[in-house]
Design an enzyme around this catalytic site. Structure first.
Site, PDB file in Angstrom:
ATOM      1  CG  PHE A  94       2.935   6.490   0.781  1.00 25.47           C
ATOM      2  CD1 PHE A  94       3.907   5.960  -0.042  1.00 25.47           C
ATOM      3  CD2 PHE A  94       3.272   6.850   2.072  1.00 25.47           C
ATOM      4  CE1 PHE A  94       5.210   5.787   0.422  1.00 25.47           C
ATOM      5  CE2 PHE A  94       4.564   6.664   2.538  1.00 25.47           C
ATOM      6  CZ  PHE A  94       5.536   6.140   1.718  1.00 25.47           C
ATOM      7  CD1 TRP A 132      -2.997   1.420   0.842  1.00 22.06           C
ATOM      8  CD2 TRP A 132      -1.434   2.454   2.059  1.00 22.06           C
ATOM      9  NE1 TRP A 132      -3.463   2.665   1.154  1.00 22.06           N
ATOM     10  CE2 TRP A 132      -2.523   3.340   1.906  1.00 22.06           C
ATOM     11  CE3 TRP A 132      -0.340   2.882   2.797  1.00 22.06           C
ATOM     12  CZ2 TRP A 132      -2.549   4.607   2.459  1.00 22.06           C
ATOM     13  CZ3 TRP A 132      -0.358   4.154   3.336  1.00 22.06           C
ATOM     14  CH2 TRP A 132      -1.453   5.001   3.174  1.00 22.06           C
ATOM     15  CG  HIS A 133       3.275   2.344   3.344  1.00 24.47           C
ATOM     16  ND1 HIS A 133       2.654   1.325   4.021  1.00 24.47           N
ATOM     17  CD2 HIS A 133       3.163   3.437   4.139  1.00 24.47           C
ATOM     18  CE1 HIS A 133       2.202   1.790   5.174  1.00 24.47           C
ATOM     19  NE2 HIS A 133       2.494   3.063   5.270  1.00 24.47           N
ATOM     20  N   GLY A 134       3.973   1.661  -1.152  1.00 28.55           N
ATOM     21  CA  GLY A 134       4.670   1.962  -2.395  1.00 28.55           C
ATOM     22  C   GLY A 134       4.957   0.727  -3.210  1.00 28.55           C
TER      23      GLY A 134
END
Lengths: 315, 466
Positions: free
Chosen positions: B466, B322-324
């Site tokens: 993000f 989700w973050h990257g």
């Protein structure tokens, strides 16, 4: 209706009990702080860029011999070795447009007793670079200073305290370095690293320099102005100096002939003398990076330069 | 528009003033227009992506509610999720996936025929996509009525304080607030002011200061040593906390000023005594999102041990992703899964004394700090180089290396920033002071220090990417 009244009374209460006292007290603290800060931290510190700008604008000492230039000037000339009347006006991150400002301010005073002006030359050319904003804020209302800030000038630079927001650190850093002399030597405007770089880091810097190309560039208009000032003040003796570079600087130097042409052009002027130390090879231990000397390097260079200067004086 | 910019100050003053001047029935329009302006300040055209998902989710919510059978409801939920995840995949993961496919093709000396997309990640995409998904999921579950007012629903997704970096709100918490008639309230204004000032302080005085050292070390790993690597790692742990929790504080403060309550996103995470506790205190809106919409649907704790461990790994790996779109984030998530797993296997110690508590907090901080190395590094190689440096024995004491080439004054200011962070832990957790004088004292000191100690450059918030 009752709710609206309550909303207004709440707003009034917020303004009277929070906004007003907070702004008032922050304002008072800021005013007192600014008074102390400007006198002690800016004007009490000779190595601070803002001090140097203020000094050149307001100086009255007719015997002073100024040294102008970029960070290479700031880090190469040790005034106390040269004599008691020398002052290093070198400013980090600046180039010839700033030097031109200093020259104009100096020459406009037309001091008869201190004809010599020492000017540092860098081999990357005649360019515009004004460096740190912090240098200019104290004298932000001065017309010449405003021009140096160009499009960086903002209206709030006329407001005491507010104008320094985001810049306080720079002044304190110079002040502490000046006071503590922990990693820097500073005296009469000189601001020189005392550190001897670890071999590993120096090797990295040399490697980087060898991989990247350096080039002599000049802005025609700026160059024209530069020569105009020198020609306009024939009564002043201009001593142009190229302090040493690390030998790796020339590995990938694109157009040494252009630099040479520029130096030769300077030499043709009757009130100009040029001392070129760029080809003098100093050991790695005398550099803080490939373009700047450390304190030991600056001491050695200044002594050598002093000898050259003495020869010139005898002539 | 960055919260730590002068533009935002003007924006906030204008919008908040208009909010209280305008009649209640038109306020949603003001907030929606302001939110659009706020978002378009970054990159105007990406508002179209947001508009597309808003339209899809708005109708999906209504259609889900109208259906009588679970199967039919599910159909529209899947359409909504597919749209949101599709947009996310397209903008965030497509090129990452394609790079890996290219790597596979290269193994067989073949050329990848799939083209790369020249796109920039829309700001805050992961945040508003997750917020939109939580709406349709809650409508599907029957916990939230479908919002019929298109403008109010749009505002739910776009409410400017939390649009680009959260907190990721749930519809039950925020939607009904847009219908409430808000009056200017002294307590709300004061609390809002406190939150905005502490948020700005965390960002501009602490996070941006620590960033100078951290960025320098990561930029020059070749010339750093073990001491500077550890300092940078610890500084980053504190930087990311102050950066992100600072943002959340400002978001909560600006909303609170107008009378809206956003959820608490950080609850002093570095006081956690276990990594699982850390995740109940760090980025609470995201970790609770994953818990409610992924971990529990997978079976949560009520499954066999192997399945429990599998669930843990899935949640943390997805959280990393989700973050990257980078293996560094996946490893970061994986490390946290390992930490939580090991923590669950360790025997519980009954001793509740202070020394043990401090040891536990210290260990959690160290482990979390090590994981942050992967989060911060630009690539796996960089992360490995940093780890190697941290666990090598290059401890030569050299001032240039120790100060990361930024000078001892910057290092001293960094430690001063950490002292401020420690002092901030003594402030009331909800920023509600017991007496007004103390509150005014806090505001005066914080504002003055903010002016004097903040850095010149406006540092972007880490979580914006993000």
């Amino acid at each position: 209706m009752h709710k609206e009244n309550s909303s207004i009374s709440n707003f009034k209460r917020y303004v009277v009990k929070i906004v007003f006292p907070v702004l008032l007290l922050v304002g008072i603290i800021a005013a007192v702080f600014t008074f102390w800060f400007e006198r002690k931290i800016i004007l009490g510190n000779e190595s601070c860029g803002a001090y140097k700008i203020n000094r050149i604008i307001n100086r009255t000492d007719v015997t002073e011999i100024p040294i102008f230039g970029s960070s290479r000037a700031e880090a190469s000339f040790v005034p106390e070795i040269l004599g008691s009347n020398y002052f290093n006006y070198g400013l980090e991150g600046t180039q010839e447009n700033v030097m031109l400002f200093f020259l104009r301010e100096e020459c406009s005073k037309r001091y008869k007793q201190s004809p010599m002006i020492i000017v540092n030359i860098d081999l990357d050319g005649i360019n515009t670079k004004s460096g740190d904003l912090a240098n200019y804020l104290y004298n932000a209302d001065h017309e010449g200073v405003k021009q140096l800030m160009a499009d960086r000038y903002e209206a709030h630079y006329s407001i005491p305290f507010i104008k320094y927001i985001g810049q306080f650190e720079n002044y304190f850093r110079y002040y502490l370095n000046n006071r503590m002399q922990l990693t820097k030597y500073s005296d009469k405007g000189a601001f020189i690293d005392k550190v001897v770089l670890p071999k590993k880091i120096m090797d990295e810097l040399i490697e980087y320099r060898r991989k990247n190309q350096d080039v002599f560039l000049h802005e025609p208009e700026l160059k024209k102005e530069f020569f105009k000032v020198i020609n306009a003040f024939r009564e002043r003796q201009f001593v142009f100096v190229i302090p040493p570079y690390h030998s790796c600087y020339f590995t990938n130097y694109k157009n040494p002939e252009d630099a040479k042409t520029f130096v030769n052009e300077l030499k043709t002027l009757p009130n100009v003398k040029v001392f070129d130390f760029s080809s003098v090879i100093y050991p790695d231990s005398l550099f803080i990076n490939t373009t700047h000397l450390n304190y030991n390097g600056a001491v050695r260079f200044t002594k050598e330069f002093k000898d050259s200067l003495n020869t010139l004086k005898k002539q | 528009m960055l919260f730590n910019s002068i533009d935002f100050l003007y924006f906030f003053l204008v919008v908040t003033t208009l909010f209280f001047v305008l009649p209640h029935r038109t306020r949603w329009m003001l907030l929606l227009a302001a939110s659009c302006f706020f978002y378009m300040f970054f990159k105007p055209e990406y508002i179209l992506i947001l508009a597309f998902t808003i339209v899809v989710d708005y109708y999906a919510g209504i259609l889900i509610e109208q259906q009588t059978t679970k199967r039919e409801k599910k159909k529209y939920l899947v359409i909504s999720l597919f749209t949101n995840i599709g947009v996310l995949a397209m903008f965030k993961y497509y090129n990452f996936l394609n790079t890996n496919i290219t790597g596979l093709f290269n193994l067989f000396d073949a050329e990848n025929p799939i083209p790369y997309l020249s796109i920039i990640l829309p700001i805050g995409l992961s945040f508003h996509t997750f917020q939109a998904m939580s709406y349709t999921i809650e409508v599907y579950r029957g916990n939230q009525k479908a919002e019929k007012h298109f403008g109010i629903y749009s505002l739910y997704v776009m409410f400017y304080p939390q649009l680009v970096a959260g907190p990721i709100e749930r519809p039950q918490n925020i939607l009904h607030q847009f219908y409430e008639k808000k009056q200017f309230n002294f307590d709300n204004a004061l609390l809002g002011t406190n939150l905005i000032i502490i948020g700005l302080f965390k960002k501009m005085v602490i996070a941006d200061r620590l960033a100078v050292y951290v960025n320098e070390v990561y930029k020059n790993l070749d010339t750093s040593n073990t001491i500077s690597a550890w300092i940078a790692a610890v500084f980053f742990s504190l930087q990311i906390y102050c950066d992100f929790s600072g943002y959340s504080d400002i978001a909560r403060g600006t909303a609170k000023f107008m009378g809206y309550d956003l959820m608490l996103n950080f609850n002093r995470p570095y006081l956690s005594r276990s990594v699982s506790e850390f995740w109940t205190r760090w980025h609470i809106s995201l970790s609770s999102w994953f818990k409610d919409y992924l971990y529990i649907p997978l079976g949560g704790n009520r499954v066999s041990k192997p399945k429990l461990y599998r669930n843990l790994f899935i949640v943390f790996l997805v959280s990393g992703l989700w973050h990257g779109a980078n293996f560094t984030f996946i490893i970061w998530g994986g490390l946290h899964a390992v930490y939580v797993l090991i923590g669950s296997l360790l025997p519980k110690i009954k001793n509740e004394g202070l020394p043990l508590k401090l040891v536990e907090q210290f260990l959690v901080f160290v482990f979390v700090t090590i994981a942050w190395v992967f989060f911060r590094a630009g690539s796996l190689d960089e992360a490995m180089q940093m780890m190697k440096l941290m666990f090598s024995n290059d401890i030569s004491f050299n001032l240039t290396q120790l100060s990361a080439g930024k000078g001892p004054f910057n290092l001293a200011l960094s430690f001063l920033a950490i002292i401020f962070l420690v002092l901030a832990y003594f402030l009331p957790i909800d920023m509600k002071f017991k007496n007004l004088k103390a509150n005014i004292g806090f505001l005066i000191i914080a504002i003055f220090l903010l002016f004097v100690l903040s850095k010149d450059a406006q540092g972007e918030f880490i979580y914006f990417q993000f």
